[in-house]
Design a protein around this motif. Structure first.
Motif, mmCIF file in Angstrom:
data_model
loop_
_atom_site.group_PDB
_atom_site.id
_atom_site.type_symbol
_atom_site.label_atom_id
_atom_site.label_comp_id
_atom_site.label_asym_id
_atom_site.label_seq_id
_atom_site.Cartn_x
_atom_site.Cartn_y
_atom_site.Cartn_z
ATOM 1 N N LEU A 154 44.873 -29.503 -11.675
ATOM 2 C CA LEU A 154 44.096 -28.293 -11.427
ATOM 3 C C LEU A 154 44.377 -27.324 -12.563
ATOM 4 C CD1 LEU A 154 42.197 -26.833 -9.434
ATOM 5 C CD2 LEU A 154 44.237 -25.719 -8.485
ATOM 6 N N ARG A 155 43.388 -27.157 -13.422
ATOM 7 C CA ARG A 155 43.504 -26.203 -14.514
ATOM 8 C C ARG A 155 43.008 -24.864 -14.002
ATOM 9 N NH1 ARG A 155 46.278 -24.740 -19.038
ATOM 10 N NH2 ARG A 155 44.934 -23.554 -20.460
ATOM 11 N N MET A 156 43.890 -23.885 -14.033
ATOM 12 C CA MET A 156 43.576 -22.563 -13.512
ATOM 13 C C MET A 156 43.464 -21.595 -14.682
ATOM 14 S SD MET A 156 46.489 -22.825 -10.541
ATOM 15 C CE MET A 156 46.198 -21.202 -9.869
ATOM 16 N N ASN A 157 42.273 -21.148 -14.972
ATOM 17 C CA ASN A 157 42.039 -20.181 -16.047
ATOM 18 C C ASN A 157 41.667 -18.826 -15.463
ATOM 19 O OD1 ASN A 157 42.421 -22.100 -18.132
ATOM 20 N ND2 ASN A 157 40.279 -22.743 -18.027
ATOM 21 N N SER A 158 41.856 -17.794 -16.266
ATOM 22 C CA SER A 158 41.490 -16.429 -15.853
ATOM 23 C C SER A 158 42.020 -16.111 -14.461
ATOM 24 C CB SER A 158 39.960 -16.274 -15.876
ATOM 25 O OG SER A 158 39.435 -16.568 -17.151
ATOM 26 N N VAL A 159 43.286 -16.399 -14.255
ATOM 27 C CA VAL A 159 43.864 -16.209 -12.925
ATOM 28 C C VAL A 159 43.905 -14.727 -12.565
ATOM 29 C CG1 VAL A 159 45.182 -18.352 -12.958
ATOM 30 C CG2 VAL A 159 46.215 -16.248 -13.848
ATOM 31 N N LYS A 160 43.861 -14.484 -11.256
ATOM 32 C CA LYS A 160 43.851 -13.119 -10.720
ATOM 33 C C LYS A 160 45.017 -12.964 -9.748
ATOM 34 C CE LYS A 160 38.783 -13.216 -10.720
ATOM 35 N NZ LYS A 160 37.568 -13.088 -9.877
ATOM 36 N N PRO A 161 45.447 -11.749 -9.495
ATOM 37 C CA PRO A 161 46.532 -11.555 -8.517
ATOM 38 C C PRO A 161 46.207 -12.167 -7.156
ATOM 39 C CG PRO A 161 46.235 -9.552 -9.793
ATOM 40 C CD PRO A 161 45.128 -10.488 -10.198
ATOM 41 N N GLU A 162 44.938 -12.191 -6.788
ATOM 42 C CA GLU A 162 44.566 -12.777 -5.494
ATOM 43 C C GLU A 162 44.668 -14.303 -5.470
ATOM 44 O OE1 GLU A 162 42.798 -10.582 -7.318
ATOM 45 O OE2 GLU A 162 40.629 -10.972 -7.158
ATOM 46 N N ASP A 163 44.964 -14.918 -6.615
ATOM 47 C CA ASP A 163 45.223 -16.363 -6.649
ATOM 48 C C ASP A 163 46.666 -16.669 -6.264
ATOM 49 O OD1 ASP A 163 43.205 -16.569 -9.613
ATOM 50 O OD2 ASP A 163 42.624 -17.088 -7.555
ATOM 51 N N THR A 164 47.478 -15.644 -6.102
ATOM 52 C CA THR A 164 48.870 -15.840 -5.709
ATOM 53 C C THR A 164 48.933 -16.495 -4.333
ATOM 54 O OG1 THR A 164 49.668 -13.965 -7.014
ATOM 55 C CG2 THR A 164 51.020 -14.658 -5.136
ATOM 56 N N ALA A 165 49.645 -17.617 -4.268
ATOM 57 C CA ALA A 165 49.737 -18.382 -3.025
ATOM 58 C C ALA A 165 50.648 -19.576 -3.245
ATOM 59 C CB ALA A 165 48.353 -18.868 -2.584
#
Length: 124
Positions: free
Chosen positions: A81-92
Motif C-alpha cells: 500500500l503506497r500512501m502518498n499525500s498523507v493527512k492527519p486523518e490517515d492516522t490509524a
C-alpha cells in the motif's frame, strides 16, 4: 492457516509518503483477496484498499482514492500500500486482511485472516 506479516508503518509528516507491505505465509484459496483496513481510536474499522493477489479487482475507499495505491506481487504473496499525500486523518492502526473473495473481505467475514496491525501516525 495463513499468517500475515505486516511492515512499513511509522510516523510521517502530512503531505509525505509511506509504504506498507503485507506478506501471506502461503498462497491459499482463502487468501486470494488481500488488502488493508484501518481503525483510528474511537472509530469503526474501515476498508482502505484491496486487490486480488493475482492482480485486478482493485478496491479503494473514497477517502484515499488518488492518494493511496495498492499493488501485488503474486510469487511472494505480498501486497503493498503506497500512501502518498498523507493527512492527519490517515492516522490509524492499519491491518492487513486476506479473504477468499472481495465480498468476504469487504464484509470482514469470519473466514478472513488478519495481521497484527501496524501503526501509522501522520503529524500536521
Amino acid at each position: 492457516q495463513v499468517h500475515l506479516t505486516e511492515s512499513g508503518g511509522g510516523s510521517v509528516q502530512a503531505g509525505g509518503s509511506l509504504t506498507l507491505s503485507c506478506r501471506a505465509s502461503r498462497s491459499f484459496y482463502r487468501s486470494r483477496y488481500m488488502g488493508w483496513f484501518r481503525q483510528a481510536p474511537g472509530q469503526e474499522r474501515e476498508a482502505v484498499a484491496g486487490i486480488l493477489i493475482t492482480g485486478g479487482e482493485e478496491y479503494a475507499a473514497d477517502s484515499v482514492k488518488g492518494r493511496f495505491t495498492i499493488s501485488q506481487d503474486y510469487p511472494t504473496s505480498t501486497v503493498f500500500l503506497r500512501m502518498n499525500s498523507v493527512k492527519p486523518e490517515d492516522t490509524a492502526t492499519y491491518y492487513c486482511a486476506a479473504g477468499s473473495t472481495f465480498a468476504s473481505w469487504i464484509r470482514s467475514e469470519s473466514s478472513v485472516y488478519w495481521g497484527q496491525g501496524t501503526q501509522v501516525t501522520v503529524s500536521s
